[in-house]
Design an enzyme around this catalytic site. Structure first.
Site, PDB file in Angstrom:
ATOM      1  N   SER A 119       0.847  -1.188   0.000  1.00 23.83           N
ATOM      2  CA  SER A 119       0.000   0.000   0.000  1.00 23.83           C
ATOM      3  C   SER A 119       0.883   1.238   0.000  1.00 23.83           C
ATOM      4  CB  SER A 119      -0.885   0.003   1.239  1.00 23.83           C
ATOM      5  OG  SER A 119      -0.068   0.108   2.393  1.00 23.83           O
ATOM      6  N   LYS A 120       0.270   2.372  -0.321  1.00 25.17           N
ATOM      7  CA  LYS A 120       1.013   3.638  -0.308  1.00 25.17           C
ATOM      8  C   LYS A 120       1.608   3.871   1.069  1.00 25.17           C
ATOM      9  CE  LYS A 120       0.459   5.814  -4.327  1.00 25.17           C
ATOM     10  NZ  LYS A 120      -0.681   6.108  -5.158  1.00 25.17           N
TER      11      LYS A 120
END
Ligand code: GLU
Length: 475
Positions: A246-247
């Protein structure tokens, strides 16, 4: 036999993170190893999601990594333009053909109406398929109306160069939007036209697209476009191997790594191993070795674990592998500001002392500051040092006094310093873990440093003696 042609087709919606960069690297490797062509195509038809400057950032990232394109936006090529917003006429031409063949229809229903139909399917406990809800008397399509593909549901079997032989039932085939009311194509439509017109032989992309394959295959058939080879790369997972990266968990911009002083060759090597398994224990590959050795057969199907620690380790290997002059060039913008008062030969000495321990170049200030300026006394360094904390101040002072006397006599050549440090171990009768830690702290005010004699040689006599006296005063 037609030669291999691959593409990287980013949407300019932000920076390139590891996933995006790997999506460029794999098709690039495939093209290069086959003496084929690698294209850059900008997929910018979703204007709402477009981010200003993203195209430049993407190009900058690819250039920095050395992933060069043979055809693309600024350099052109035989099948341009390579920016989707400049290819609208072509999508319209193909759309008209589908309309003429009765394989697309105007769908002017509002989002609310469509939601209503979805709710209807839900209440009947059926998956929503747009083809079960076609408008009864569709009005003739004109530009400015959304255009929907009229599917021909059937079972599909196909081969994916990584994921193997796959199949899906007719339920996976459905009607989907080809053109929006603003005349812009959807990805689902545009990429098929572009890949065909650009003579792409291998469509390499992320696994998130694989579920749509039956829909795409149905459209290929309706357009009478031959299927290219499909190559879906495994997901990139976070360090725990369980969730997709994920970011928040490390999916930062590749340019952030550049800013931290990661080397492009290390990043490239690391990205290649995100799914590709060379089949040996070897982990370090030059760009040429990657081009030679990469193979789709050796790309795993399961998620590839993204481990930033491994990247740092690998970067350290690359840093140590660089000739010192080259490393110095790359380190230029990473020195602490204090270093600007020092000449290049001095910095080179410092660099060669710390290179062994550098994982990325942004660590330079922290690791080298004491070579450039006296750091304020840090009392905790002694009081929290396991080996030193139980000594009384007067014991420590006595030791340092002896050290000071000896070093005052030194010419500060490496040989003399080494000899003196060794004989001090005897005179003071303490092991290096105690005596050298004390000298290290007094002369660097840092918890660790390169080998002591080497460090003192670079720090020089004046500063070394001054720093020891300061420490003595403080004790
Ligand atoms: N524009 C798509 C994306 O950025 C490209 C997918 C593809 O490679 O076909 O995800």
């Amino acid at each position: 036999m037609s030669s291999v042609r691959t593409r990287f087709a980013p949407s300019p919606t932000g920076f390139l993170h590891v996933g995006g960069a790997r999506a460029a690297l794999f098709p690039w490797l495939l093209a290069k190893q086959n003496d084929g062509a690698f294209l850059l195509r900008i997929e910018d038809t979703d204007q709402a999601r477009e981010v200003v400057g993203a195209v430049d950032t993407i190009k900058e990232t690819l250039n920095w990594l050395g992933i060069t394109w043979d055809e693309g936006p600024d350099i052109g090529g035989p099948y341009g333009p390579y920016v989707q917003s400049q290819r609208i006429d072509s999508y319209h031409k193909w759309a008209e053909r589908l309309v003429k063949d009765g394989r697309a229809y105007a769908d002017t229903r509002s989002p609310e109406e469509l939601q209503h139909l979805r709710d209807d399917a839900k209440s009947k406990k059926q998956p929503f398929l747009a083809r079960n809800y076609r408008p009864e008397n569709p009005i003739p399509w004109q530009l400015g109306m959304p255009l929907r593909f009229l599917s021909d549901p059937k079972t599909y079997k196909w081969h994916d160069e990584i994921m193997g032989n796959l199949s899906a039932g007719a339920d996976a085939v459905d009607d989907f939007i080809l053109l929006k009311s603003d005349g812009q194509p959807t990805y689902n439509f545009a990429h098929i036209i572009d890949d065909y017109e650009m003579k792409i032989t291998h469509v390499v992309r992320g696994l998130e697209y694989i579920a749509s394959m039956p829909k795409y295959l149905n459209l290929y058939d309706a357009l009478d476009i031959p299927w290219p080879k499909f190559v879906h790369m495994p997901h990139i997972m976070g360090a725990d191997g369980k969730k997709k990266l994920s970011k928040r968990e490390g999916a930062k911009s590749i340019l952030d790594y550049k800013q931290q002083g990661y080397l492009p060759e290390a990043i490239l090597n690391f990205l290649a191993l995100l799914g590709w398994n060379p089949g040996t224990t070897e982990e370090i590959f030059t760009k040429d070795q990657l081009i030679k050795g990469f193979s789709l057969e050796r790309v795993q199907r399961s998620g590839a674990r993204f481990d930033e620690k491994r990247l740092s380790w690998m970067n350290g290997v690359y840093i140590r592998g660089l000739p010192i002059d080259e490393l110095q060039k790359r380190a230029k913008e990473f020195w602490p500001t204090e270093a600007s008062d020092y000449d290049e030969p001095y910095k080179k000495k410092v660099l060669s002392l710390v290179a062994e321990r550098l994982k990325y170049l942004a660590e330079l200030p922290e690791l080298t500051m004491f070579f450039f300026k006296d750091l304020p006394l840090d009392y905790k360094l002694i009081s929290t040092n396991k080996k030193l904390k139980d000594f009384s101040n007067s014991d420590l002072k006595a030791m340092l006094d002896t050290v000071l006397n000896s070093l005052t006599e030194s010419d500060f050549s490496l040989k003399d310093l080494s000899d003196r440090l060794n004989s001090l171990l005897q005179t003071i009768n303490q092991p290096p873990a105690i005596l050298f830690s004390l000298i290290r702290i007094a002369t660097t005010q840092a918890p660790s440093s390169p080998p002591l004699a080497e460090s003192l040689e670079v720090i020089g006599k004046t500063r070394t003696l001054r720093r020891i006296r300061q420490q003595l005063d403080a004790l």
